[in-house]
Design a protein around this motif. Structure first.
Motif, PDB file in Angstrom:
ATOM      1  N   ILE A  24      25.135   3.242  11.379  1.00 45.32           N
ATOM      2  CA  ILE A  24      24.214   3.599  10.303  1.00 45.32           C
ATOM      3  C   ILE A  24      24.313   2.551   9.207  1.00 45.32           C
ATOM      4  N   PHE A  25      23.221   1.847   8.967  1.00 44.33           N
ATOM      5  CA  PHE A  25      23.157   0.883   7.870  1.00 44.33           C
ATOM      6  C   PHE A  25      22.352   1.518   6.737  1.00 44.33           C
ATOM      7  N   ASP A  26      23.016   1.789   5.632  1.00 42.41           N
ATOM      8  CA  ASP A  26      22.402   2.518   4.535  1.00 42.41           C
ATOM      9  C   ASP A  26      22.264   1.595   3.322  1.00 42.41           C
ATOM     10  N   ALA A  27      21.032   1.424   2.831  1.00 37.26           N
ATOM     11  CA  ALA A  27      20.824   0.595   1.637  1.00 37.26           C
ATOM     12  C   ALA A  27      21.398   1.246   0.388  1.00 37.26           C
ATOM     13  N   ASN A  28      21.609   2.544   0.442  1.00 39.39           N
ATOM     14  CA  ASN A  28      22.148   3.273  -0.702  1.00 39.39           C
ATOM     15  C   ASN A  28      23.668   3.085  -0.805  1.00 39.39           C
ATOM     16  N   ASP A  29      24.194   3.422  -1.963  1.00 39.61           N
ATOM     17  CA  ASP A  29      25.628   3.250  -2.190  1.00 39.61           C
ATOM     18  C   ASP A  29      26.472   4.240  -1.390  1.00 39.61           C
ATOM     19  N   ASP A  30      25.849   5.348  -1.016  1.00 40.37           N
ATOM     20  CA  ASP A  30      26.588   6.374  -0.274  1.00 40.37           C
ATOM     21  C   ASP A  30      25.582   7.288   0.407  1.00 40.37           C
ATOM     22  N   LYS A  47      25.551   0.306   1.406  1.00 40.84           N
ATOM     23  CA  LYS A  47      25.214  -0.929   0.679  1.00 40.84           C
ATOM     24  C   LYS A  47      24.742  -2.040   1.613  1.00 40.84           C
ATOM     25  N   HIS A  48      23.949  -1.679   2.583  1.00 36.82           N
ATOM     26  CA  HIS A  48      23.361  -2.644   3.514  1.00 36.82           C
ATOM     27  C   HIS A  48      21.839  -2.606   3.355  1.00 36.82           C
ATOM     28  N   LYS A  49      21.345  -3.452   2.476  1.00 40.13           N
ATOM     29  CA  LYS A  49      19.907  -3.498   2.238  1.00 40.13           C
ATOM     30  C   LYS A  49      19.248  -4.437   3.237  1.00 40.13           C
ATOM     31  N   LEU A  50      18.351  -3.894   4.037  1.00 38.34           N
ATOM     32  CA  LEU A  50      17.646  -4.676   5.056  1.00 38.34           C
ATOM     33  C   LEU A  50      16.566  -5.534   4.416  1.00 38.34           C
ATOM     34  N   VAL A  51      16.515  -6.813   4.803  1.00 41.39           N
ATOM     35  CA  VAL A  51      15.490  -7.710   4.259  1.00 41.39           C
ATOM     36  C   VAL A  51      14.572  -8.270   5.331  1.00 41.39           C
ATOM     37  N   ASP A  52      14.982  -8.176   6.603  1.00 42.21           N
ATOM     38  CA  ASP A  52      14.102  -8.645   7.673  1.00 42.21           C
ATOM     39  C   ASP A  52      14.616  -8.153   9.019  1.00 42.21           C
ATOM     40  N   VAL A  53      13.740  -8.265  10.018  1.00 42.15           N
ATOM     41  CA  VAL A  53      14.056  -7.851  11.382  1.00 42.15           C
ATOM     42  C   VAL A  53      13.520  -8.901  12.350  1.00 42.15           C
ATOM     43  N   ALA A  79      12.415  -8.752  15.848  1.00 41.05           N
ATOM     44  CA  ALA A  79      12.122  -7.753  16.869  1.00 41.05           C
ATOM     45  C   ALA A  79      12.367  -8.268  18.277  1.00 41.05           C
ATOM     46  N   VAL A  80      12.328  -9.585  18.470  1.00 35.74           N
ATOM     47  CA  VAL A  80      12.558 -10.151  19.804  1.00 35.74           C
ATOM     48  C   VAL A  80      13.988  -9.890  20.252  1.00 35.74           C
ATOM     49  N   THR A  81      14.926 -10.033  19.327  1.00 33.92           N
ATOM     50  CA  THR A  81      16.337  -9.854  19.671  1.00 33.92           C
ATOM     51  C   THR A  81      16.943  -8.572  19.111  1.00 33.92           C
ATOM     52  N   ASN A  82      16.128  -7.731  18.466  1.00 27.89           N
ATOM     53  CA  ASN A  82      16.610  -6.499  17.836  1.00 27.89           C
ATOM     54  C   ASN A  82      17.711  -6.797  16.802  1.00 27.89           C
ATOM     55  N   THR A  83      17.508  -7.864  16.038  1.00 21.68           N
ATOM     56  CA  THR A  83      18.502  -8.268  15.050  1.00 21.68           C
ATOM     57  C   THR A  83      18.078  -7.831  13.652  1.00 21.68           C
ATOM     58  N   LEU A  84      18.979  -7.134  12.970  1.00 24.43           N
ATOM     59  CA  LEU A  84      18.752  -6.687  11.604  1.00 24.43           C
ATOM     60  C   LEU A  84      19.369  -7.705  10.652  1.00 24.43           C
ATOM     61  N   LYS A  85      18.627  -8.078   9.621  1.00 25.21           N
ATOM     62  CA  LYS A  85      19.086  -9.081   8.659  1.00 25.21           C
ATOM     63  C   LYS A  85      19.191  -8.421   7.279  1.00 25.21           C
ATOM     64  N   PHE A  86      20.339  -8.595   6.639  1.00 25.81           N
ATOM     65  CA  PHE A  86      20.629  -7.894   5.389  1.00 25.81           C
ATOM     66  C   PHE A  86      20.724  -8.865   4.220  1.00 25.81           C
ATOM     67  N   PHE A 119      23.053  -9.086   1.738  1.00 25.32           N
ATOM     68  CA  PHE A 119      24.362  -9.665   1.449  1.00 25.32           C
ATOM     69  C   PHE A 119      25.346  -9.526   2.605  1.00 25.32           C
ATOM     70  N   ASN A 120      24.892  -8.998   3.734  1.00 25.15           N
ATOM     71  CA  ASN A 120      25.807  -8.738   4.845  1.00 25.15           C
ATOM     72  C   ASN A 120      25.384  -9.508   6.087  1.00 25.15           C
ATOM     73  N   ASP A 121      26.281  -9.591   7.041  1.00 24.99           N
ATOM     74  CA  ASP A 121      26.007 -10.341   8.268  1.00 24.99           C
ATOM     75  C   ASP A 121      24.901  -9.680   9.080  1.00 24.99           C
ATOM     76  N   ASP A 122      24.208 -10.512   9.851  1.00 23.12           N
ATOM     77  CA  ASP A 122      23.194  -9.991  10.766  1.00 23.12           C
ATOM     78  C   ASP A 122      23.857  -9.081  11.805  1.00 23.12           C
ATOM     79  N   PHE A 123      23.035  -8.181  12.373  1.00 22.71           N
ATOM     80  CA  PHE A 123      23.555  -7.268  13.396  1.00 22.71           C
ATOM     81  C   PHE A 123      22.533  -7.136  14.519  1.00 22.71           C
ATOM     82  N   LYS A 124      22.972  -7.385  15.738  1.00 24.86           N
ATOM     83  CA  LYS A 124      22.097  -7.266  16.908  1.00 24.86           C
ATOM     84  C   LYS A 124      22.357  -5.930  17.596  1.00 24.86           C
ATOM     85  N   ALA A 125      21.305  -5.127  17.741  1.00 29.51           N
ATOM     86  CA  ALA A 125      21.426  -3.789  18.318  1.00 29.51           C
ATOM     87  C   ALA A 125      20.752  -3.710  19.686  1.00 29.51           C
ATOM     88  N   GLY A 126      21.182  -2.743  20.467  1.00 32.01           N
ATOM     89  CA  GLY A 126      20.474  -2.455  21.708  1.00 32.01           C
ATOM     90  C   GLY A 126      19.170  -1.744  21.421  1.00 32.01           C
TER      91      GLY A 126
END
Length: 425
Positions: A219-225, A250-256, A258-265, A267-274
């Motif tokens: 769960i990546f939540d842009a909110n503090d909690d 505190k994971h605010k998403l800024v881009d996606v 879709a080809v690789t299912n990668t979430l870009k945040f 201030f945080n590292d990218d994450f590739k999901a199934g």
């Protein structure tokens, strides 16, 4: 009154009889009045039905809704988890016309002319109104560049409007190999249904626990909690899904991508999901924005809480998730249902030259499944504050479940049946 009895007492429908909305509303006047309702969700369907009921069927009501049937967002996470079906959360609109005389027009609204008081349909027709009730739900803000690319929206789903994407997300989960990861991204509040994303995480984990025990939920939540029912959700994750659900605030998403299912945040590292399940930033439905009603940060519609009349345009009332909410008022189906009744009573009064109810009071209950059977709830009661000109919570009212239980699961399913009937039967 015991907590269990209190929770039952503020279920769907009871917010009407005990709160004075029927007093002084029934009338035989206004026979030439025309009310147009746009959007057949919890708010719009309820308003259409209750304008007819409160006016003794004397007011002409037309509901404009593009879908053939109502599909409930509450309970749809059960479909995602494989514990229910689309048929079980779908209700036809036919009762509104057959039992209550609402004219149901299956169409979209192209534009609204507040001066002429007309609604132009996408099919080309035009409907006049004396009062317009707009219940447009939510639409998504185009803040993620990658989601604008061809095919992205068909692969990276939100499933936050129950319907085809609910089924498609379920199919993605079924196709995910054991050991794969499901990631859900939650936007900054406010958004539709505060506890909904955390419930969805539970439902996906409940499926993985049985069918794909090596898989994980992140769960990546842009909110503090966690924004709702924190203690109850964290306990459920520990008790039922230890090592399977990971929560990252505190994971605010800024881009996606879709080809690789990668979430870009931000201030945080990218994450590739199934499976990537992205809930974008939300705002009032497009027709409300197009009509100039979204006056709060160009996102939400400000209203007079006595009537739900727009503060931007006379004779247009806005309900449900599209409004700028009052303090501690959730964007929920139960709340939209309460909006619909309050607005219906006010519209009937105004069309008959009467004053609307001066002290509306209504309740909200929100159930969340943490397993296929165990459920938790949060409840609240809201009253109008004449000095603040907004709704405020009643001190000492509402509250949270003490613990998840199967009994609350039975209450949740009964609540769903009752509110669907109250809105549509």
């Amino acid at each position: 009154m015991k907590r269990r009895q209190f929770v039952q007492s503020i279920g769907a429908g009871s917010a009407l009889a005990g709160l004075g909305l029927m007093s002084g509303c029934a009338t035989t006047g206004g026979s030439s009045a025309k009310v147009v309702v746009v959007g057949g969700g919890f708010g719009g369907a309820t308003a259409a039905k209750y304008v007819r009921l409160f006016s003794n069927n004397s007011i002409d009501v037309t509901l404009i809704e593009p879908n053939a049937a109502f599909v409930s967002c509450p309970m749809s996470n059960l479909v995602v988890g494989g514990h229910s079906t689309m048929a079980e959360i779908t209700t036809p609109y036919s009762n509104l016309s057959q039992r209550h005389g609402v004219k149901v027009v299956r169409d979209m609204v192209d534009s609204i002319d507040p001066v002429k008081r007309t609604v132009k349909l996408a099919s080309g027709g035009e409907l006049p109104y004396d009062r317009l009730i707009l219940s447009p739900g939510i639409d998504f803000m185009p803040t993620l560049p990658g989601m604008a690319k061809a095919g992205a929206a068909d692969k990276v789903l939100h499933a936050w409007k129950a319907g085809p994407q609910t089924v498609a997300l379920r199919q993605q989960l079924e196709a995910l190999p054991d050991g794969g990861t499901y990631a859900i991204s939650i936007p900054l509040a406010p958004y539709r249904c505060p506890p909904g994303p955390y419930e969805r995480a539970c439902m996906v984990a409940s499926y993985f626990k049985v069918a794909k025990p090596k898989s994980k939920v992140v769960i990546f939540d842009a909110n503090d909690d966690i924004t709702s029912k924190k203690g109850l959700f964290t306990k459920a994750w520990a008790d039922h899904y230890a090592g399977m659900i990971e929560y990252r605030p505190k994971h605010k998403l800024v881009d996606v991508d879709a080809v690789t299912n990668t979430l870009k945040f931000e201030f945080n590292d990218d994450f590739k999901a199934g499976v990537a399940n992205v809930l974008p930033d939300m705002r009032a439905g497009n027709i409300a924005v197009k009509t100039g009603l979204a006056t709060a940060n160009a996102r939400w519609c400000e209203v007079d809480f006595l009537t739900f009349e727009s503060k931007a345009q006379k004779n247009i009332h806005v309900l449900g998730d599209a409004i700028q909410i009052a303090p501690a008022m959730p964007k929920s189906g139960h709340m939209a249902n309460a909006h619909g009744k309050t607005c219906a009573a006010a519209v009937v009064a105004l069309l008959n030259g009467q004053e609307p109810l001066a002290n509306p009071l209504y309740a909200n209950t929100c159930y969340s499944f943490v397993t296929a059977k165990d459920v938790v709830h949060v409840a609240s009661v809201h009253k109008y504050d004449a000095e603040k000109k907004t709704m405020v919570t009643v001190p000492g009212s509402g509250g949270l479940s003490s613990a998840a239980s199967e009994l609350e699961g039975a209450y949740a399913k009964a609540w769903a049946r009752n509110i669907w009937a109250d809105s549509l039967a």
